[in-house]
Design a protein around this motif. Structure first.
Motif, short mmCIF file in Angstrom:
data_model
loop_
_atom_site.label_atom_id
_atom_site.label_comp_id
_atom_site.label_asym_id
_atom_site.label_seq_id
_atom_site.Cartn_x
_atom_site.Cartn_y
_atom_site.Cartn_z
N GLU A 196 -22.35 -5.53 -34.55
CA GLU A 196 -21.27 -6.46 -34.20
C GLU A 196 -21.31 -7.71 -35.06
O GLU A 196 -20.49 -8.61 -34.89
N LYS A 268 -15.76 -10.04 -34.13
CA LYS A 268 -14.52 -10.34 -33.40
C LYS A 268 -14.06 -11.76 -33.71
O LYS A 268 -12.87 -12.01 -33.91
N TYR A 659 -14.53 -5.03 -28.77
CA TYR A 659 -13.48 -5.44 -29.68
C TYR A 659 -12.15 -5.77 -29.00
O TYR A 659 -11.24 -6.30 -29.64
N MET A 671 -9.06 -5.01 -34.95
CA MET A 671 -9.92 -4.79 -33.78
C MET A 671 -9.66 -3.40 -33.17
O MET A 671 -10.59 -2.75 -32.69
N CYS A 674 -11.57 -0.98 -35.26
CA CYS A 674 -13.00 -1.07 -34.96
C CYS A 674 -13.32 -0.39 -33.63
O CYS A 674 -14.34 0.29 -33.50
#
Length: 687
Positions: A196, A268, A659, A671, A674
């Motif tokens: 992340e 993020k 996400y 996002m 992802c």
């Protein structure tokens, strides 16, 4: 301390300093590519060469030599280090010549142009030509995920990315294959990175080999206006820089803040840029015949005034969302107070936290930087890796130093560090309520919203507090009781007392059918509001809250307004405005101020400055930017009195998809990609 002479400047430095750090303390500029203060020493690039008098008759790599390793001069004189001698200059020019043998020199089309370490150091420490005319090496570009683009012809093998994924992120995604000229940096089997924090490798890369993929070929660094701000994607409050061109946010980068995020941010926080432009609310709407139609501000306010005037005060309520600034909640709180409403709540997830038990009951008391001073940690109902990835990296950093035992009560998850799994839920936690004190100087208990945002959350909080006292977590000189929030607005709302007054309803009760006649929803998109109440939604995106609304008032996203946020440790932080809201959208406090006139409950401020003056007068600790106010002590005894008996259901993190946790992230195509990638990886792992 050790005395050292650097270019005729005598300094005192700790013996564990490297020569590079010592030279910089003396004011000398030392070029480097592989060295980074937060990563282990590799000694790959050899660009940081210096001359040590009395040492070997050759340049020394200053990043790999400690001050304690130097021999004193004649008669015990301090060691002498030269950074500008002819030997050093010639050696650095030779190193730069080697580095550029295979570099494609494609600066005009490289996104790193203008902020490239290789460019800067070639100008400062290289020379005008090269003696090599051979063909340059060609390396195939690798796929390493949707967030980082590769151009591996430019790679100089500094291995910063390899060390970051191994040491900070803890996933070990990247490595080197081959030897010599055939060496390549890649992910194993050329799969996507699973961290992340993977976007940070693009910041670390000193050349243009690793670049942020969504930002590719969008802008040049000198075109951008840079604004310092605060991230609101989680409750950590990471320091960020928002780069804009005109009215558009182009990219988000981390800023250094050693007390909070060091110099990392989550993916993020970095890549929700496209979500700031998608699915935006840019004009008011009114629902007629079950359908929303565009309306003017006058029409929207008139309808709201009609509904509020027809409702009794105890049938009016307000919910504040997870991305609200303190000023917005203060304005809404003031407006609701003027109407006589008692049903207010900033805890849309149902967390059983209340300022009545003291500020220490809902903040991260040991502080984020204090993790490095702790010698033990119990994690209760939390998955820090997806709830606060940068904080999880700080825990891993402390774990790598050794002497740090970690236990987990809740769900089993890959946290990037080893831990002892103690159990799943309240039954395990209860076994520590009367436990003997831990044999540790500074133990910590980290409790997450997975343990608090449930029906028995107050009982679990009381049980955790009792366990903390038994284990010696709370004692003179140390408070290791840490609440990890998932919402950027939560601590600020609790500091304001944005919770139900006597006889008022909480968020879950307000969302039930028939509970209220009018509900003012200030950006709360993570709660389902049942039919019945007249819902006013004020927010920036057409998400769940807007879909349920009877009137929509377009607000500003966090990059489009100046606001105060309080992070999970209780630190007050200021986010500056980087751009302006689209269309007819306005800043949230300004909308509430205008509405108060129509409701004949005029708020006592006409500007953000006057609003903050009233805020600071009522709550002085908000005026101390970047400081943590101690506030009221944790009233453990009172909490134990009202706690009750907990259930037996195991704890689970409230975040199902890292996400897609807020309306801005859900509006982002990056996002979404992802999230889909993470589901595919999980599916393949299960197979």
């Amino acid at each position: 301390m050790t005395k050292l002479i650097v270019d005729d400047v005598e300094i005192d430095v700790p013996p564990e300093y490297t020569l590079l750090q010592a030279c910089e303390q003396a004011g000398a500029e030392i070029p480097r590519f592989c060295f980074h203060e937060r990563l282990s020493i590799a000694g790959n690039c050899r660009m940081c060469l210096v001359e040590v008098k009395g040492g070997p008759p050759k340049p020394s790599a200053s990043c790999a030599v400690a001050v304690r390793d130097l021999r004193p001069g004649p008669d015990g004189a301090p060691p002498v280090v030269l950074t500008k001698s002819p030997m050093v200059k010639k050696a650095r020019q030779g190193v730069m010549e080697f580095l550029l043998i295979n570099h494609p020199l494609d600066c005009p089309i490289c996104d790193q142009g203008g902020e490239c370490d290789l460019q800067d150091q070639a100008m400062a420490f290289g020379f005008e030509g090269s003696r090599y005319a051979e063909n340059k090496r060609a390396v195939e570009d690798k796929y390493i995920g949707p967030l980082v683009r590769t151009s591996m012809n430019r790679c100089i093998h500094c291995t910063r990315c390899v060390r970051f994924t191994a040491e900070v992120a803890g996933t070990g995604d990247m490595g080197a294959i081959g030897r010599g000229e055939d060496m390549e940096i890649t992910t194993y089997l050329e799969t996507a990175m699973g961290s992340e924090l993977q976007g940070n490798v693009a910041d670390l890369c000193p050349v243009g080999a690793l670049l942020p993929k969504p930002y590719s070929f969008k802008a040049r660094s000198w075109e951008l206006v840079k604004t310092e701000s605060i991230d609101v994607m989680d409750a950590l409050g990471s320091a960020i820089r928002i780069d804009t061109r005109g009215r558009e946010v182009m990219r988000i980068l981390p800023r250094v803040n050693d007390r909070v995020n060091e110099e990392w941010i989550s993916d993020k926080a970095r890549q929700i840029v496209d979500g700031l432009k998608s699915r935006r609310l840019d004009r008011p709407y009114i629902r007629e015949g079950g359908k929303l139609r565009p309306a003017s501000w006058r029409e929207a306010f008139a309808l709201i005034a009609e509904k509020i005037k027809a409702a009794s005060p105890h049938r009016i309520g307000a919910i504040a969302g997870d991305l609200c600034a303190v000023e917005d909640m203060f304005a809404l709180q003031s407006l609701m107070g003027g109407l006589g409403a008692v049903s207010l709540d900033c805890r849309q997830d149902g967390a059983k936290l209340d300022p009545a038990f003291g500020r220490g009951s809902y903040i991260f008391n040991p502080t984020i930087a204090g993790i490095e001073a702790a010698d033990g940690l119990m994690i209760i109902g939390s998955n820090p890796r997806i709830e606060a990835p940068v904080l999880n990296a700080r825990i891993r950093k402390r774990w790598l130093k050794g002497g740090f035992k970690i236990g987990v009560i809740g769900e089993k998850a890959d946290l990037t560090y080893d831990y002892a799994y103690l159990g799943a839920g309240p039954d395990t936690l209860a076994s520590f309520a009367d436990h003997a004190p831990a044999r540790m100087e500074k133990p910590m208990v980290l409790i997450g919203q997975g343990a608090l945002a449930r029906e028995d959350g107050l009982s679990v909080l009381a049980l955790a507090a009792k366990s903390a006292h038994s284990l010696g977590v709370i004692k003179d000189g140390w408070n290791g009781f840490a609440v990890l929030h998932t919402a950027a607005a939560r601590v600020g709302g609790l500091d304001l007392g944005f919770v139900p007054r006597s006889g008022g309803l909480d968020a879950a009760a307000m969302a039930q059918a028939g509970a209220l006649d009018v509900l003012y929803n200030l950006g709360a998109d993570e709660i389902d509001i049942e039919p019945g109440a007249f819902v006013i939604y004020q927010g920036s995106h057409g998400d769940r809250g807007a879909a349920r609304a009877d009137v929509i008032l377009p607000g500003a996203a966090y990059t489009e307004k100046s606001g105060l946020y309080v992070n999970t440790e209780g630190r007050v932080q200021l986010a500056d405005r980087a751009n302006f809201p689209p269309g007819d959208a306005r800043e949230d406090w300004a909308i509430l101020r205008a509405l108060s006139d129509v409701l004949q409950r005029r708020l006592a401020f006409d500007s953000l400055k006057s609003l903050r003056e009233r805020l600071f007068s009522a709550y002085p600790h908000f005026a101390a930017i970047d400081a943590i106010a101690e506030g009221a002590k944790f009233d453990v005894d009172r909490l134990l009195e009202v706690g009750g008996a907990p259930g037996s259901t195991g704890f689970a993190s409230p975040i199902a998809d890292f996400y897609l946790t807020n309306p801005i992230a859900r509006a982002s195509a990056v996002m979404a990609e992802c999230s889909a990638m993470r589901l595919d990886l999980a599916r393949h792992a299960a197979e």
